[in-house]
Design a protein around this motif. Structure first.
Motif, PDB file in Angstrom:
ATOM      1  N   SER A   1       5.047  40.992 -10.039  1.00 24.69           N
ATOM      2  CA  SER A   1       3.782  40.329 -10.406  1.00 24.69           C
ATOM      3  C   SER A   1       3.135  40.907 -11.650  1.00 24.69           C
ATOM      4  N   ALA A   2       3.106  42.242 -11.761  1.00 24.30           N
ATOM      5  CA  ALA A   2       2.400  42.864 -12.892  1.00 24.30           C
ATOM      6  C   ALA A   2       3.049  42.479 -14.225  1.00 24.30           C
ATOM      7  N   ILE A   3       4.352  42.131 -14.188  1.00 29.86           N
ATOM      8  CA  ILE A   3       5.020  41.673 -15.417  1.00 29.86           C
ATOM      9  C   ILE A   3       4.870  40.157 -15.540  1.00 29.86           C
ATOM     10  N   ASP A   4       5.275  39.411 -14.521  1.00 24.82           N
ATOM     11  CA  ASP A   4       5.264  37.942 -14.612  1.00 24.82           C
ATOM     12  C   ASP A   4       3.863  37.385 -14.835  1.00 24.82           C
ATOM     13  N   GLY A   5       2.884  37.925 -14.106  1.00 29.42           N
ATOM     14  CA  GLY A   5       1.547  37.356 -14.165  1.00 29.42           C
ATOM     15  C   GLY A   5       0.761  37.803 -15.382  1.00 29.42           C
ATOM     16  N   LEU A   6       0.929  39.071 -15.788  1.00 27.29           N
ATOM     17  CA  LEU A   6       0.025  39.626 -16.805  1.00 27.29           C
ATOM     18  C   LEU A   6       0.721  40.011 -18.103  1.00 27.29           C
ATOM     19  N   ASN A   7       1.981  40.375 -18.055  1.00 27.59           N
ATOM     20  CA  ASN A   7       2.700  40.779 -19.283  1.00 27.59           C
ATOM     21  C   ASN A   7       4.045  40.081 -19.308  1.00 27.59           C
ATOM     22  N   THR A   8       3.981  38.767 -19.420  1.00 32.31           N
ATOM     23  CA  THR A   8       5.137  37.913 -19.166  1.00 32.31           C
ATOM     24  C   THR A   8       6.296  38.183 -20.126  1.00 32.31           C
ATOM     25  N   LEU A   9       7.492  38.220 -19.553  1.00 27.89           N
ATOM     26  CA  LEU A   9       8.720  38.420 -20.329  1.00 27.89           C
ATOM     27  C   LEU A   9       9.261  37.046 -20.736  1.00 27.89           C
TER      28      LEU A   9
ATOM     29  N   PHE B   1       7.728  51.951 -20.895  1.00 32.45           N
ATOM     30  CA  PHE B   1       7.406  53.344 -21.226  1.00 32.45           C
ATOM     31  C   PHE B   1       7.127  54.069 -19.910  1.00 32.45           C
ATOM     32  N   SER B   2       7.980  55.005 -19.594  1.00 31.08           N
ATOM     33  CA  SER B   2       7.820  55.751 -18.352  1.00 31.08           C
ATOM     34  C   SER B   2       7.602  57.222 -18.707  1.00 31.08           C
ATOM     35  N   ALA B   3       7.675  58.072 -17.710  1.00 31.51           N
ATOM     36  CA  ALA B   3       7.574  59.514 -17.955  1.00 31.51           C
ATOM     37  C   ALA B   3       8.368  60.206 -16.869  1.00 31.51           C
ATOM     38  N   SER B   4       8.647  61.492 -17.091  1.00 34.02           N
ATOM     39  CA  SER B   4       9.546  62.158 -16.155  1.00 34.02           C
ATOM     40  C   SER B   4       8.930  62.152 -14.757  1.00 34.02           C
ATOM     41  N   GLY B   5       9.785  61.839 -13.775  1.00 31.86           N
ATOM     42  CA  GLY B   5       9.315  61.829 -12.389  1.00 31.86           C
ATOM     43  C   GLY B   5       8.783  60.491 -11.935  1.00 31.86           C
ATOM     44  N   LEU B   6       8.626  59.519 -12.841  1.00 29.89           N
ATOM     45  CA  LEU B   6       8.149  58.200 -12.427  1.00 29.89           C
ATOM     46  C   LEU B   6       9.349  57.303 -12.110  1.00 29.89           C
ATOM     47  N   PRO B   7       9.152  56.307 -11.241  1.00 29.87           N
ATOM     48  CA  PRO B   7      10.305  55.566 -10.699  1.00 29.87           C
ATOM     49  C   PRO B   7      10.796  54.422 -11.602  1.00 29.87           C
ATOM     50  N   HIS B   8      11.116  54.735 -12.868  1.00 27.99           N
ATOM     51  CA  HIS B   8      11.595  53.667 -13.753  1.00 27.99           C
ATOM     52  C   HIS B   8      12.979  53.168 -13.341  1.00 27.99           C
ATOM     53  N   ALA B   9      13.773  54.047 -12.724  1.00 27.71           N
ATOM     54  CA  ALA B   9      15.120  53.619 -12.309  1.00 27.71           C
ATOM     55  C   ALA B   9      15.016  52.523 -11.243  1.00 27.71           C
ATOM     56  N   GLN B  10      14.100  52.700 -10.295  1.00 32.01           N
ATOM     57  CA  GLN B  10      13.930  51.681  -9.242  1.00 32.01           C
ATOM     58  C   GLN B  10      13.445  50.358  -9.834  1.00 32.01           C
TER      59      GLN B  10
ATOM     60  N   THR C   1       9.602  52.923 -31.137  1.00 33.92           N
ATOM     61  CA  THR C   1       9.999  51.786 -30.297  1.00 33.92           C
ATOM     62  C   THR C   1       8.891  50.738 -30.266  1.00 33.92           C
ATOM     63  N   GLY C   2       7.646  51.201 -30.185  1.00 36.18           N
ATOM     64  CA  GLY C   2       6.513  50.281 -30.154  1.00 36.18           C
ATOM     65  C   GLY C   2       6.412  49.436 -31.420  1.00 36.18           C
ATOM     66  N   TYR C   3       6.798  50.025 -32.565  1.00 33.70           N
ATOM     67  CA  TYR C   3       6.757  49.268 -33.826  1.00 33.70           C
ATOM     68  C   TYR C   3       7.766  48.122 -33.827  1.00 33.70           C
ATOM     69  N   ILE C   4       8.942  48.379 -33.256  1.00 32.66           N
ATOM     70  CA  ILE C   4      10.055  47.442 -33.426  1.00 32.66           C
ATOM     71  C   ILE C   4      10.027  46.340 -32.372  1.00 32.66           C
ATOM     72  N   THR C   5       9.484  46.661 -31.182  1.00 36.11           N
ATOM     73  CA  THR C   5       9.587  45.717 -30.060  1.00 36.11           C
ATOM     74  C   THR C   5       8.301  44.896 -29.910  1.00 36.11           C
ATOM     75  N   GLU C   6       8.337  43.942 -28.973  1.00 35.29           N
ATOM     76  CA  GLU C   6       7.197  43.034 -28.827  1.00 35.29           C
ATOM     77  C   GLU C   6       6.377  43.387 -27.600  1.00 35.29           C
ATOM     78  N   GLY C   7       5.777  44.573 -27.649  1.00 38.87           N
ATOM     79  CA  GLY C   7       4.925  45.002 -26.549  1.00 38.87           C
ATOM     80  C   GLY C   7       5.489  46.195 -25.803  1.00 38.87           C
ATOM     81  N   GLN C   8       4.889  46.494 -24.655  1.00 31.97           N
ATOM     82  CA  GLN C   8       5.403  47.566 -23.802  1.00 31.97           C
ATOM     83  C   GLN C   8       4.807  47.448 -22.402  1.00 31.97           C
ATOM     84  N   ILE C   9       5.608  47.838 -21.401  1.00 37.84           N
ATOM     85  CA  ILE C   9       5.113  47.941 -20.022  1.00 37.84           C
ATOM     86  C   ILE C   9       4.972  49.443 -19.767  1.00 37.84           C
ATOM     87  N   ILE C  10       3.775  49.886 -19.388  1.00 36.36           N
ATOM     88  CA  ILE C  10       3.552  51.327 -19.232  1.00 36.36           C
ATOM     89  C   ILE C  10       3.409  51.681 -17.751  1.00 36.36           C
TER      90      ILE C  10
END
Length: 461
Positions: A133-141, A150-159, A319-328
């Motif tokens: 939902s947080a992607i589809d509804g608010l930061n649509t791909l 954009f993640s950080a160490s210890g956060l569940p980006h793999a999941q 990465t932020g310069y080249i791409t079209e947004g970011q999910i944090i």
């Protein structure tokens, strides 16, 4: 037959100097044959007159300078591609590691790809449903977009990466959808997690996996995303598939670039990374997109862990310069048990307006998205005020906003890693939450949508 050279002068770590070479070009692939007959692969990093500096893909242990031979193969690195790659697992250099047979290639493609003519690009505008939902509804791909996480160490980006890879689909079309998943410098445990996650859900049948482990050589890590993107270009532009490319973790890739650059004694740039890191990342990210006259597309989600949670670190910065947004991903949300912990306020999809609305998602999408952002932002401010001044200092309406903020995190953002929500479900949850607030507060939504969704459902309850 390629000419053989027995003129290895020195070996220093992963680098080797060969004297007296002729007609050898930068980026060319070579083979080193040891006295035992074992063959190791290498790549030309630098040519200076008759001297070639080459980098080994395997370790340099056991190379004897006097009786080892080098052959240059007259071509840069290639990947043999075919539709049989779907459902298979490869190492970082495109060799099968899933105990299956070798791939019989339909053709061999240069891994550096063909640059896409900017004039031949088609603007991304079709909605991709990730089920989150947080992607589809608010930061649509949108199909053809590059949207990093954009993640950080210890956060569940793999999941989250595995969830998007399993659930993503282009709605309302029967066109084939494939996922190319490249893991760069990950541990064996993480690699097992991804492979098993895809196998359990059957998503592996439409996925090509490239896995480069942390103990593989740095130069292989630099080649891995190129291999993955070459496979993606073949499936998208020759087999007319919609391809989602997920690259994790770009930070490991950039560290490998820095390692190779340091071995070549190049002048370092910011934080020791090479000055050409921006162009290197751009060459990789810009291989995503849509081409005129071609049905297929490449959509890319690069995932990177920000060192020390620092958005201004060179890797997330460039990465932020080249791409079209970011999910944090936010650490504070993670501590609260919100899964996935997507921090929607600093997140942004610059192309979201192109992929939503009537015929793509739903006519009320844009209005409700803006209203949810505004209400959540005000709710967070109210909660901060409550922390400092106490609950009694807040007006009744601010208390409602604070309540909205909590409910929004718990019900809208937090959905676990197994839930696959359709865009209609996501929009309906948004309306349910907006009913916490009085209608007079919903100034960003047109009356026609309020009549249709706010009142109608409100009366039934």
């Amino acid at each position: 037959m390629p000419k053989e050279y027995r003129t290895i002068q020195e070996v220093a770590g992963p680098l080797m100097l060969v004297h007296g070479v002729e007609d050898v070009a930068y980026d060319e692939i070579g083979e080193i044959e040891l006295a035992s007959g074992e063959i190791r692969r290498c790549k030309v990093l630098e040519i200076n007159g008759g001297d070639a500096m080459v980098q080994l893909f395997e370790s340099s242990t056991g190379i004897n300078l006097s009786n080892s031979k080098v052959r240059f193969l007259g071509r840069s690195m290639e990947l043999g591609v075919s539709e049989d790659m779907l459902g298979r697992v490869f190492d970082g250099l495109g060799r099968p590691i899933d105990d299956g047979p070798e791939i019989l290639p339909e053709k061999r493609l240069d891994v550096n790809g063909m640059p896409m003519n900017p004039a031949a690009r088609t603007y991304p505008e079709e909605f991709i449903q990730t089920g989150v939902s947080a992607i589809d509804g608010l930061n649509t791909l949108v199909r053809g977009q590059k949207l990093p996480i954009f993640s950080a160490s210890g956060l569940p980006h793999a999941q989250l990466a595995a969830q998007i890879a399993r659930q993503a689909k282009v709605r309302g079309t029967s066109e084939p959808f494939a996922v190319v998943f490249a893991a760069l410098g990950i541990t064996f445990e993480e690699s097992n997690f991804f492979i098993n996650s895809f196998k359990e859900t059957g998503a592996i049948d439409r996925t090509v996996l490239f896995i480069n482990l942390a103990d593989d050589p740095a130069v292989e890590r630099i080649a891995t995303p190129k291999m993955a993107l070459t496979a993606a270009e073949y499936l998208a532009f020759e087999k007319n598939m919609h391809v989602l490319v997920i690259l994790t973790d770009i930070t490991n890739y950039a560290d490998a670039l820095r390692e190779v650059s340091a071995a070549r004694k190049e002048v370092p740039g910011r934080r020791g990374y090479p000055g050409y890191m921006y162009t290197d990342l751009a060459q990789m990210y810009e291989r995503a997109g849509r081409q005129q006259g071609k049905k297929g597309s490449i959509t890319m989600i690069p995932i990177l862990t920000m060192p020390e949670d620092d958005k201004t670190h060179p890797i997330p910065d460039l990465t932020g310069y080249i791409t079209e947004g970011q999910i944090i991903l936010g650490r504070e949300l993670y501590r609260k048990g919100i899964t996935p912990p997507i921090d929607v306020l600093p997140s942004l999809s610059r192309l979201k307006d192109k992929g939503i609305g009537e015929g793509k998602t739903r006519a009320d999408h844009s209005n409700t998205m803006n209203q949810l952002f505004a209400a959540y932002s005000r709710g967070k401010d109210a909660k901060e005020l409550m922390t400092i001044l106490g609950e009694s200092a807040l007006s009744d309406i601010d208390l409602l906003y604070a309540k909205f903020s909590d409910a929004f995190e718990q019900e809208y953002v937090s959905q676990g890693y197994e839930t696959d929500r359709s865009i209609e479900e996501t929009l309906d949850i948004g309306w349910k939450l907006l009913r916490i607030l009085p209608r007079s507060e919903l100034k960003r939504i047109k009356d026609e949508f309020l009549d249709m969704y706010y009142e109608e459902k409100g009366n039934q309850e």
